[in-house]
Design a protein around this motif. Structure first.
Motif, PDB file in Angstrom:
ATOM      1  N   ALA A 127      26.983  33.875  47.977  1.00 34.94           N
ATOM      2  CA  ALA A 127      27.420  35.035  48.756  1.00 34.94           C
ATOM      3  C   ALA A 127      28.222  35.999  47.888  1.00 34.94           C
ATOM      4  CB  ALA A 127      28.242  34.583  49.956  1.00 34.94           C
ATOM      5  N   THR A 128      28.932  35.442  46.909  1.00 36.92           N
ATOM      6  CA  THR A 128      29.746  36.278  46.026  1.00 36.92           C
ATOM      7  C   THR A 128      29.025  36.558  44.700  1.00 36.92           C
ATOM      8  OG1 THR A 128      30.748  34.344  44.984  1.00 36.92           O
ATOM      9  CG2 THR A 128      31.871  35.221  46.929  1.00 36.92           C
ATOM     10  N   GLY A 129      27.709  36.341  44.693  1.00 40.22           N
ATOM     11  CA  GLY A 129      26.961  36.344  43.433  1.00 40.22           C
ATOM     12  C   GLY A 129      26.787  37.698  42.763  1.00 40.22           C
ATOM     13  N   ASP A 130      27.207  38.775  43.448  1.00 36.92           N
ATOM     14  CA  ASP A 130      27.097  40.099  42.825  1.00 36.92           C
ATOM     15  C   ASP A 130      28.275  40.390  41.896  1.00 36.92           C
ATOM     16  OD1 ASP A 130      24.702  40.944  43.948  1.00 36.92           O
ATOM     17  OD2 ASP A 130      25.691  41.560  45.818  1.00 36.92           O
ATOM     18  N   ILE A 131      29.335  39.621  42.054  1.00 32.49           N
ATOM     19  CA  ILE A 131      30.569  39.981  41.327  1.00 32.49           C
ATOM     20  C   ILE A 131      31.084  38.784  40.535  1.00 32.49           C
ATOM     21  CG2 ILE A 131      31.241  41.742  43.016  1.00 32.49           C
ATOM     22  CD1 ILE A 131      33.071  38.439  42.990  1.00 32.49           C
ATOM     23  N   GLU A 132      32.044  39.071  39.682  1.00 32.11           N
ATOM     24  CA  GLU A 132      32.825  38.019  39.044  1.00 32.11           C
ATOM     25  C   GLU A 132      34.238  38.563  38.872  1.00 32.11           C
ATOM     26  OE1 GLU A 132      30.531  37.257  35.552  1.00 32.11           O
ATOM     27  OE2 GLU A 132      30.822  39.251  34.715  1.00 32.11           O
ATOM     28  N   VAL A 133      35.179  37.668  38.656  1.00 37.48           N
ATOM     29  CA  VAL A 133      36.575  38.100  38.577  1.00 37.48           C
ATOM     30  C   VAL A 133      37.091  37.847  37.163  1.00 37.48           C
ATOM     31  CG1 VAL A 133      38.925  37.673  39.402  1.00 37.48           C
ATOM     32  CG2 VAL A 133      37.012  37.671  41.024  1.00 37.48           C
ATOM     33  N   TYR A 134      37.547  38.891  36.510  1.00 39.14           N
ATOM     34  CA  TYR A 134      38.175  38.737  35.192  1.00 39.14           C
ATOM     35  C   TYR A 134      39.635  38.361  35.394  1.00 39.14           C
ATOM     36  CZ  TYR A 134      34.249  39.923  32.291  1.00 39.14           C
ATOM     37  OH  TYR A 134      33.055  39.847  31.638  1.00 39.14           O
ATOM     38  N   VAL A 135      39.975  37.207  34.835  1.00 41.61           N
ATOM     39  CA  VAL A 135      41.297  36.644  35.105  1.00 41.61           C
ATOM     40  C   VAL A 135      42.353  37.292  34.230  1.00 41.61           C
ATOM     41  CG1 VAL A 135      42.667  34.542  35.093  1.00 41.61           C
ATOM     42  CG2 VAL A 135      40.276  34.460  35.806  1.00 41.61           C
ATOM     43  N   GLU A 136      43.444  37.727  34.874  1.00 47.37           N
ATOM     44  CA  GLU A 136      44.581  38.253  34.124  1.00 47.37           C
ATOM     45  C   GLU A 136      45.688  37.218  34.010  1.00 47.37           C
ATOM     46  OE1 GLU A 136      45.103  41.850  36.292  1.00 47.37           O
ATOM     47  OE2 GLU A 136      43.434  42.768  35.197  1.00 47.37           O
ATOM     48  N   LYS A 137      45.972  36.573  35.124  1.00 48.48           N
ATOM     49  CA  LYS A 137      47.013  35.535  35.110  1.00 48.48           C
ATOM     50  C   LYS A 137      46.477  34.279  35.776  1.00 48.48           C
ATOM     51  CE  LYS A 137      51.295  38.171  35.221  1.00 48.48           C
ATOM     52  NZ  LYS A 137      52.309  38.685  36.151  1.00 48.48           N
ATOM     53  N   ILE A 138      46.880  33.163  35.240  1.00 50.00           N
ATOM     54  CA  ILE A 138      46.463  31.902  35.845  1.00 50.00           C
ATOM     55  C   ILE A 138      47.673  30.996  35.989  1.00 50.00           C
ATOM     56  CG2 ILE A 138      45.705  31.143  33.536  1.00 50.00           C
ATOM     57  CD1 ILE A 138      43.917  29.118  34.965  1.00 50.00           C
ATOM     58  N   GLU A 139      47.722  30.326  37.140  1.00 46.81           N
ATOM     59  CA  GLU A 139      48.767  29.321  37.358  1.00 46.81           C
ATOM     60  C   GLU A 139      48.067  28.028  37.768  1.00 46.81           C
ATOM     61  OE1 GLU A 139      52.481  28.427  40.396  1.00 46.81           O
ATOM     62  OE2 GLU A 139      51.698  30.471  40.261  1.00 46.81           O
ATOM     63  N   ILE A 140      48.358  26.964  37.052  1.00 43.46           N
ATOM     64  CA  ILE A 140      47.792  25.672  37.436  1.00 43.46           C
ATOM     65  C   ILE A 140      48.682  25.095  38.526  1.00 43.46           C
ATOM     66  CG2 ILE A 140      47.240  23.333  36.667  1.00 43.46           C
ATOM     67  CD1 ILE A 140      46.657  24.524  33.910  1.00 43.46           C
ATOM     68  N   LEU A 141      48.163  25.044  39.746  1.00 40.29           N
ATOM     69  CA  LEU A 141      48.975  24.550  40.868  1.00 40.29           C
ATOM     70  C   LEU A 141      49.104  23.042  40.802  1.00 40.29           C
ATOM     71  CD1 LEU A 141      47.478  26.843  43.642  1.00 40.29           C
ATOM     72  CD2 LEU A 141      49.691  27.090  42.495  1.00 40.29           C
ATOM     73  N   SER A 142      48.009  22.367  40.427  1.00 39.36           N
ATOM     74  CA  SER A 142      48.151  20.957  40.073  1.00 39.36           C
ATOM     75  C   SER A 142      46.943  20.479  39.299  1.00 39.36           C
ATOM     76  CB  SER A 142      48.426  20.070  41.295  1.00 39.36           C
ATOM     77  OG  SER A 142      47.373  20.130  42.197  1.00 39.36           O
TER      78      SER A 142
END
Lengths: 593, 593
Positions: free
Chosen positions: B90-105
């Protein structure tokens, strides 16, 4: 066919129709020549008429009918004669002339009348004949209201994207502070299931499963000692969400309650609800569930009295021992009698206060047996800090912090009640937040959880876990309070294994014991557990808020007595020796004696 | 804030937006220069991209991410380059370029992959790590489907004027044929509650209360021995209505199922369902839950063979001893091998048939090892009665009535299955009605209830209660059968005390014992009990009908194994000696050994 219409359905438009009704004899007026019966079903009441000129045979039978006979009748709908129209009854424009009657079943003389005054009956009798007690329209209203609440819960949370998930009833003991009900296993003799005190661990596991938004109308079980208004089994609305902060949960609960009060009572309530820290609640109201329907805030007088000075030894002793002096101004209480003051003093004493100081405020003078110990500026400070006006009485308790708070909190409630300020028609919601994470149990000489051991804490207080200042750690927990009663409680949970283990250790649960009791939860936290939190609301109590009942037993279809007994079925009861043998058990004669 | 959007939400319209997502690492493709991660939450999957030219810091962290790490990322939505669009997503038209990442666990290495093929895993492992098992989209689908079914149940029955009422879990033993789970009482030592096998008696009491239309999604408990697909606790949709006849109940159930299948599967089913008497079902299909997805009706050949004659001694013996000769024509089975016939004979033998006669039908001839014992007119009768055509094989069992029915019924199902006639895509509903009220238990030498002792009977059969011809009494009971499985069962109940007592007596429950076990129900019937009836449907089984699962454990969030064990929590488990003492119990060493 038992009916063409219900007993609540017939109107003027139905006049001349041939109809069939079924229901119960609600009341009977036998005029000899004509017999009138009010016939009742779930949906209403209809007057039926037995007239010999209409049907001799039915009329003859009508004399033998008694209250609560169950009938099926067929007849014709007629307009009531002028002057006999009953505008209080939905069917009051018409009556039904009976052509045929069938007695579906007779009734023995009743142990009590099916009337709404039967609250006056002993509860034992009501519960023994609960099936008759529930015939009363007011009890049917309660059950139907409960249904509407459940329907609303399903509608609301479905719309919000929650998934209803059932957690097991036969499960493992969870340490929620009360005793578990146990169920011996026959296939695993010597082992026991426990009935859940709450679905706490399972709902957290569902969050680890990525279900994100869970709700359940959950049966919970606590084997508690006799207490005023508890039931061995009770129902809670149980929620859990992932990737949320505290406010997300409070917001959705407020939206839920707004809709619920509209649905159940047709009342509009304001959201967001007020929010207050636990510390403020204790300081201003001496309670973690303050009744905000009236003000009468408590004043902390400790520092001011120290600053302005007093010669009153008791106060100075309390100040120097690090205690607290708290006061409140009771409006219009300036003129109460010495005897009334004694009563209030005794009342404060029940909460541990060794005495109750008082200052009567008049236009230009303050009187008190101890006024001489206080310089005028100290008196002025006390007046100003408590907000006392002429005609008021200031009451003061000086004691250790906990005693001062609870005694003054109780006194505030008592005076508020005496003055009629706790108006049942008002609805004052409040979130109490930032409870302490730990409380020190003086008796057991150990730290215990204020909520439960899965509760998370405010990040900036993490340092106190290291310094050992455990009383300073504030939890991410919240209680919903309505009119001074706690109606729900929740928290953001710990979702990291290392932190959960640390908290267990502080609570005296060592790693070995934690692994035995909660190993599966700790292990679940090893696989990418999401941040999560939730809340639970007691549904039985919630329904009584709507009905105005004082006991949850009124809104439970088949409740148990305070001894855990069902007078209707006689549960619990003795069982066959063989059943016990099958379970690998026997009665312990030493204990039974 | 954990998210601005879910992982199933972003579309072309969101391109260039700054967004926040939370979820799990579903899969990772590390190209060294660029890392792609499919990030999953409850709502879907989004591709996130770690590109050092976009964020060096995030890219550096991305190398350390592993499957099922729980993340929060913020970034910018971009259009996917041509050729990389994924139309399956369903989201296959887009992708997200990550700026910040937090490992929650973080996640430890997984015991199994979170993929939909993990049905192949051992169930023990799946249940031990149920929280991971439930992360699989197919399991989330099951739980969400179950939620939708519950929601539909609430909507449908609310609309129909039913009231949802909870009956107690801690109650008194009811005799439903299985063992009760028992709960020792601490306050009434030596006494026990029982967990309900069904809410049967309470729902009948609610009818006496005048509630008229009751429904509940009820937890039921049976302490049964190891059986293929039972659970110690299971869920049933429980209904009861007053002032209704059998057809009223069947009608509302059909309306319910029509809507349910539309809601759950988007499928239209035809109502009313076919109705068939128990006697017809046994005669034509050798089963009280016939699979009507295919025909192959059984033929009762007894009278015809008697009339037309045979020299075959076995048949004549069966005829003279009052037994039954039943046959069926298996289409196209004329050419099966001797070995296949032996297999079918052995199969019929499992159901008690001492032999399996067969006649091969060819264009002009019938062959069989026993054909010589049958005159042509008898052969013609058998052909005509079974409807056999050239190429078919007629199979015949001669035995006592019960054996002939069950062996032939089983044979029919087996052949139907072999021929692929039990098409899973077909839905054939059937009401089986008019079950016998009593069955004679040969082992215990007494009459027992075919349904349960509260079942009413067809008025015209009342005479057989007097004459003692108990096998002739037809009950007002009905089973709903779908594709050969019973999915629900119900009856019109007895509502008169005298009749209920008489039935108890026939079942060997004398007045004293009836008073002890069911006194409260009998007493309730003294106060104008209405005619009533109801039905119960197993919800776990119902959901598996929609999912196509063979085990109800697939649709229960936290099921137990066949030994009644929860591999996740290790329930049932041992308890402290003190807990047992509190209950006035001790382990029985004789039994435990």
């Amino acid at each position: 066919m038992y009916r063409t219409h219900t007993c609540g359905e017939l109107r003027k438009e139905d006049i001349s129709k041939n109809i069939i009704l079924s229901g119960w004899v609600w009341s009977r007026r036998d005029h000899g020549d004509i017999v009138f019966i009010d016939m009742r079903d779930k949906f209403g009441v209809t007057q039926i008429v037995f007239d010999p000129s209409h049907s001799k045979e039915s009329h003859a039978k009508a004399h033998n009918l008694r209250n609560e006979y169950c009938l099926k009748i067929s007849g014709i709908v007629k307009e009531r004669p002028a002057g006999t129209i009953n505008s209080k009854l939905a069917t009051g424009d018409i009556e039904v002339y009976v052509e045929k009657i069938e007695i579906l079943s007779e009734s023995e003389p009743l142990p009590f009348e099916i009337k709404d005054q039967s609250e006056l009956l002993s509860e034992e009798v009501r519960l023994k004949y609960r099936y008759l007690d529930l015939r009363r329209p007011s009890m049917q209203y309660r059950l139907n209201l409960r249904h509407r609440v459940y329907k609303y819960i399903f509608d609301f949370f479905s719309k919000e994207g929650f998934t209803y998930i059932e957690t097991p009833i036969l499960t493992k003991s969870t340490p929620e502070g009360a005793r578990d009900y146990l169920v011996p296993s026959r296939l695993q003799k010597g082992s026991f299931y426990a009935l859940p005190q709450s679905p706490q661990i399972f709902k957290q596991l569902l969050m680890v499963s990525g279900l994100e938004k869970y709700f359940q109308i959950a049966k919970c079980f606590r084997d508690e000692d006799l207490r005023a208004d508890r039931q061995p089994e009770f129902t809670q609305l149980d929620l859990e969400m992932s990737f949320v902060e505290q406010n997300d949960i409070l917001n959705i609960c407020e939206k839920f309650y707004k809709g619920l009060f509209k649905e159940a009572l047709g009342r509009d309530i304001e959201i967001p609800f007020q929010r207050m820290t636990h510390s403020d609640a204790m300081d201003k109201y001496g309670s973690d569930k303050p009744d905000l329907r009236f003000g009468m805030e408590l004043a902390n007088l400790t520092d001011g009295i120290k600053e302005h000075g007093t010669n009153f030894k008791i106060f100075n002793d309390v100040i120097s021992s690090g205690g607290r002096i708290m006061g409140l101004a009771a409006e219009g209480y300036g003129s109460i009698s010495r005897k009334d003051i004694d009563t209030l003093t005794a009342f404060a004493g029940e909460y541990g206060a060794k005495g109750l100081a008082y200052f009567k405020i008049e236009d230009n003078v303050v009187t008190s047996p101890i006024v001489k110990f206080f310089p005028e500026e100290t008196i002025n400070f006390i007046k100003s800090k408590t907000g006392a006006k002429p005609g008021d009485m200031i009451f003061i308790v000086a004691a250790d912090k906990a005693t001062a708070r609870s005694a003054m909190g109780a006194l505030r409630l008592k005076i508020g009640k005496e003055k009629g300020l706790s108006d049942a028609a008002k609805l004052k919601f409040l979130w109490v937040v930032d409870f302490p994470l730990f409380t020190y149990d003086k008796e057991d000489k150990r730290w215990v959880s204020e909520h439960h051991p899965f509760t998370s804490f405010i990040e900036e207080d993490a340092k106190y876990l290291e310094t050992g200042e455990l009383d300073k750690v504030r939890s991410k927990s919240y209680d919903l309070v309505l009119n001074g009663s706690e109606i729900g409680s929740g928290s953001i949970r710990i979702h990291r294994k290392d932190i959960q283990k640390k908290v267990f250790n502080i609570l005296g649960i060592d790693d070995e014991s934690a692994a035995k009791k909660f190993g599966f939860l700790l292990e679940a936290f090893s696989y990418g557990a999401p941040p999560h939190g939730g809340v639970a609301f007691g549904i039985d109590r919630l329904i009584t808020l709507f009905t105005g009942d004082s006991s949850i037993r009124e809104v439970i279809p088949f409740p148990k007595t305070q001894r855990g007994v069902c007078p209707l079925s006689d549960a619990p009861s003795s069982i066959d020796e063989l059943q016990l043998r099958d379970l690998g058990l026997k009665l312990n004669p030493k204990i039974l004696d």
